[in-house]
Motif scaffolding. Structure first.
Motif, PDB file in Angstrom:
ATOM      1  N   ASP A 242       6.073  -4.258 -13.381  1.00  0.00           N
ATOM      2  CA  ASP A 242       7.350  -4.303 -12.660  1.00  0.00           C
ATOM      3  C   ASP A 242       7.769  -5.752 -12.409  1.00  0.00           C
ATOM      4  OD1 ASP A 242       7.535  -1.519 -12.451  1.00  0.00           O
ATOM      5  OD2 ASP A 242       6.411  -1.481 -10.572  1.00  0.00           O
ATOM      6  N   TRP A 243       6.820  -6.594 -12.000  1.00  0.00           N
ATOM      7  CA  TRP A 243       7.143  -7.997 -11.715  1.00  0.00           C
ATOM      8  C   TRP A 243       7.548  -8.742 -12.983  1.00  0.00           C
ATOM      9  CZ3 TRP A 243       8.630  -9.650  -7.329  1.00  0.00           C
ATOM     10  CH2 TRP A 243       8.112  -9.131  -6.149  1.00  0.00           C
ATOM     11  N   ARG A 244       6.899  -8.432 -14.108  1.00  0.00           N
ATOM     12  CA  ARG A 244       7.279  -9.082 -15.363  1.00  0.00           C
ATOM     13  C   ARG A 244       8.709  -8.724 -15.751  1.00  0.00           C
ATOM     14  NH1 ARG A 244       1.672  -8.403 -16.643  1.00  0.00           N
ATOM     15  NH2 ARG A 244       1.994  -6.260 -17.344  1.00  0.00           N
ATOM     16  N   GLU A 245       9.044  -7.422 -15.636  1.00  0.00           N
ATOM     17  CA  GLU A 245      10.401  -6.996 -15.966  1.00  0.00           C
ATOM     18  C   GLU A 245      11.420  -7.591 -15.004  1.00  0.00           C
ATOM     19  OE1 GLU A 245      10.244  -2.756 -15.973  1.00  0.00           O
ATOM     20  OE2 GLU A 245       8.974  -2.633 -17.763  1.00  0.00           O
ATOM     21  N   LEU A 246      11.045  -7.661 -13.724  1.00  0.00           N
ATOM     22  CA  LEU A 246      11.943  -8.258 -12.730  1.00  0.00           C
ATOM     23  C   LEU A 246      12.165  -9.737 -13.022  1.00  0.00           C
ATOM     24  CD1 LEU A 246      13.492  -8.033 -10.049  1.00  0.00           C
ATOM     25  CD2 LEU A 246      11.341  -8.569  -8.872  1.00  0.00           C
ATOM     26  N   THR A 247      11.099 -10.443 -13.413  1.00  0.00           N
ATOM     27  CA  THR A 247      11.212 -11.870 -13.727  1.00  0.00           C
ATOM     28  C   THR A 247      12.201 -12.097 -14.870  1.00  0.00           C
ATOM     29  OG1 THR A 247       8.948 -12.285 -12.972  1.00  0.00           O
ATOM     30  CG2 THR A 247       9.935 -13.922 -14.449  1.00  0.00           C
ATOM     31  N   GLU A 248      12.088 -11.297 -15.929  1.00  0.00           N
ATOM     32  CA  GLU A 248      13.004 -11.430 -17.063  1.00  0.00           C
ATOM     33  C   GLU A 248      14.442 -11.164 -16.627  1.00  0.00           C
ATOM     34  OE1 GLU A 248      11.782  -8.892 -20.226  1.00  0.00           O
ATOM     35  OE2 GLU A 248       9.758  -9.758 -20.372  1.00  0.00           O
ATOM     36  N   ARG A 249      14.620 -10.150 -15.819  1.00  0.00           N
ATOM     37  CA  ARG A 249      15.978  -9.774 -15.391  1.00  0.00           C
ATOM     38  C   ARG A 249      16.606 -10.858 -14.523  1.00  0.00           C
ATOM     39  NH1 ARG A 249      17.806  -4.012 -12.649  1.00  0.00           N
ATOM     40  NH2 ARG A 249      19.986  -4.571 -12.300  1.00  0.00           N
ATOM     41  N   LEU A 250      15.854 -11.375 -13.553  1.00  0.00           N
ATOM     42  CA  LEU A 250      16.427 -12.353 -12.629  1.00  0.00           C
ATOM     43  C   LEU A 250      16.624 -13.719 -13.291  1.00  0.00           C
ATOM     44  CD1 LEU A 250      14.606 -11.497  -9.280  1.00  0.00           C
ATOM     45  CD2 LEU A 250      16.900 -10.848 -10.030  1.00  0.00           C
ATOM     46  N   LYS A 251      15.665 -14.133 -14.136  1.00  0.00           N
ATOM     47  CA  LYS A 251      15.801 -15.429 -14.810  1.00  0.00           C
ATOM     48  C   LYS A 251      17.045 -15.480 -15.700  1.00  0.00           C
ATOM     49  CE  LYS A 251      11.133 -17.384 -15.032  1.00  0.00           C
ATOM     50  NZ  LYS A 251      10.022 -17.767 -15.947  1.00  0.00           N
ATOM     51  N   SER A 252      17.436 -14.324 -16.238  1.00  0.00           N
ATOM     52  CA  SER A 252      18.608 -14.291 -17.124  1.00  0.00           C
ATOM     53  C   SER A 252      19.916 -14.279 -16.353  1.00  0.00           C
ATOM     54  CB  SER A 252      18.544 -13.059 -18.044  1.00  0.00           C
ATOM     55  OG  SER A 252      18.653 -11.864 -17.290  1.00  0.00           O
ATOM     56  N   ASN A 253      19.846 -14.185 -15.021  1.00  0.00           N
ATOM     57  CA  ASN A 253      21.070 -14.120 -14.213  1.00  0.00           C
ATOM     58  C   ASN A 253      21.130 -15.217 -13.150  1.00  0.00           C
ATOM     59  OD1 ASN A 253      22.602 -11.584 -15.027  1.00  0.00           O
ATOM     60  ND2 ASN A 253      20.537 -10.778 -14.743  1.00  0.00           N
TER      61      ASN A 253
END
Length: 316
Positions: A242-253
């Motif tokens: 979950d944290w890995r997916e969240l990191t990708e999502r937030l870093k892209s925004n």
């Protein structure tokens, strides 16, 4: 059948007593109403968004309900590794957007439909009937199975709340036995008493540790549309994936502009994002400065950011 907005309980910090009240466990799940018009079954959540394809276990209505047509109200729950209802787990089912993944999710996250009310049966609206009568009708209608259970009612709210608190569960709902089902209303003939507090907040920033998100900065909107920082939350119920997916999502925004009106205490190390991602947050209490004490993420939810506002009952 046209979906309805379900009745909601008011919040209370005290447990009423007397023979005119019954107590039920408040399950930490997703509110779902089942509609059967004699031809097909459809499921809708409290926002009237369809969930029929998300929960195929509930669609075979004749396996658990003896009615020619019906509207049922209940909560869909999933158990965590500790054997207790987990909002994070049930959101792994409710949050599915690609329906071809449902079959796989069924195996990973089994669910149970906890039914607590019946609003319509065999062409007749029951919402004006007293609760105690609707409970009796419901017990005659429903045959529990592996995926469907009836919510039990208890005379002693204090004892039930004590048991719920011992098991670290969400809380209880007290209901007046003569109460009608007020469609689309919040009413104090139903009272929710929570073991802990929660709210839906918006992510406005994050911090990193070793290139991974280790905390998110949370906010709520006021009536003027201003976005206020209310605290930061760490791991909570999230897994490493979950944290890995969240990191990708937030870093892209990432945005260069701070979205909060006030300055967060972690602003020097923070990255800002446009307020869009929302999460259910469990917390102990509000501090005097209107920030959350001991917040933790339960799950990310599909609630529009602009709907996440301060409300008077948060501080009562």
């Amino acid at each position: 059948m046209k979906p309805i907005i379900p009745m909601e309980p008011s919040r209370s910090d005290s447990i009423p007593q007397g023979q005119e009240w019954v107590a039920q466990v408040k399950w930490d799940g997703v509110r779902v109403l089942t509609y059967y018009d004699g031809r097909e079954v459809r499921l809708y959540n409290r926002k009237m968004h369809e969930r029929t394809l998300h929960y195929p276990e509930i669609i075979d209505i004749h396996s658990y309900c003896d009615a020619d047509s019906v509207i049922l109200d209940g909560e869909i729950i999933a158990l965590g590794s500790d054997g207790k209802p987990s909002f994070h787990e049930v959101m792994r089912r409710d949050g599915i957007r690609r329906m071809e993944k449902v079959a796989q999710a069924q195996k990973r996250v089994p669910v149970t439909y906890m039914i607590f009310d019946v609003i319509y049966k065999n062409g007749i609206w029951l919402n004006q009937r007293p609760l105690i009568e609707r409970i009796k009708i419901l017990s005659d209608l429903i045959q529990p199975n592996d995926y469907v259970q009836l919510v039990s009612s208890h005379d002693d709210g204090q004892a039930l709340f004590h048991a719920v608190r011992q098991h670290g569960m969400e809380g209880i709902v007290m209901k007046k036995t003569n109460s009608p089902y007020r469609i689309g209303k919040k009413d104090d003939v139903w009272l929710k008493i929570k073991n802990y507090r929660d709210l839906i907040a918006v992510v406005g920033g994050f911090t990193l540790s070793g290139g991974m998100v280790n905390a998110v900065l949370l906010g709520l909107y006021d009536e003027q549309g201003r976005f206020w920082y209310i605290g930061h939350a760490g791991t909570g119920k999230l897994t490493q994936q979950d944290w890995r997916e969240l990191t990708e999502r937030l870093k892209s925004n990432v945005s260069k502009d701070r979205p909060f009106v006030n300055k967060p205490d972690r602003s020097l190390k923070a990255y800002w994002v446009k307020p869009a991602l929302t999460a259910k947050i469990k917390y102990a209490e509000w501090t005097e400065g209107h920030s959350l004490r001991q917040p933790s993420i339960q799950a990310f939810v599909h609630v529009p950011a602009h709907e996440c506002k301060f409300s008077p009952e948060m501080f009562s």
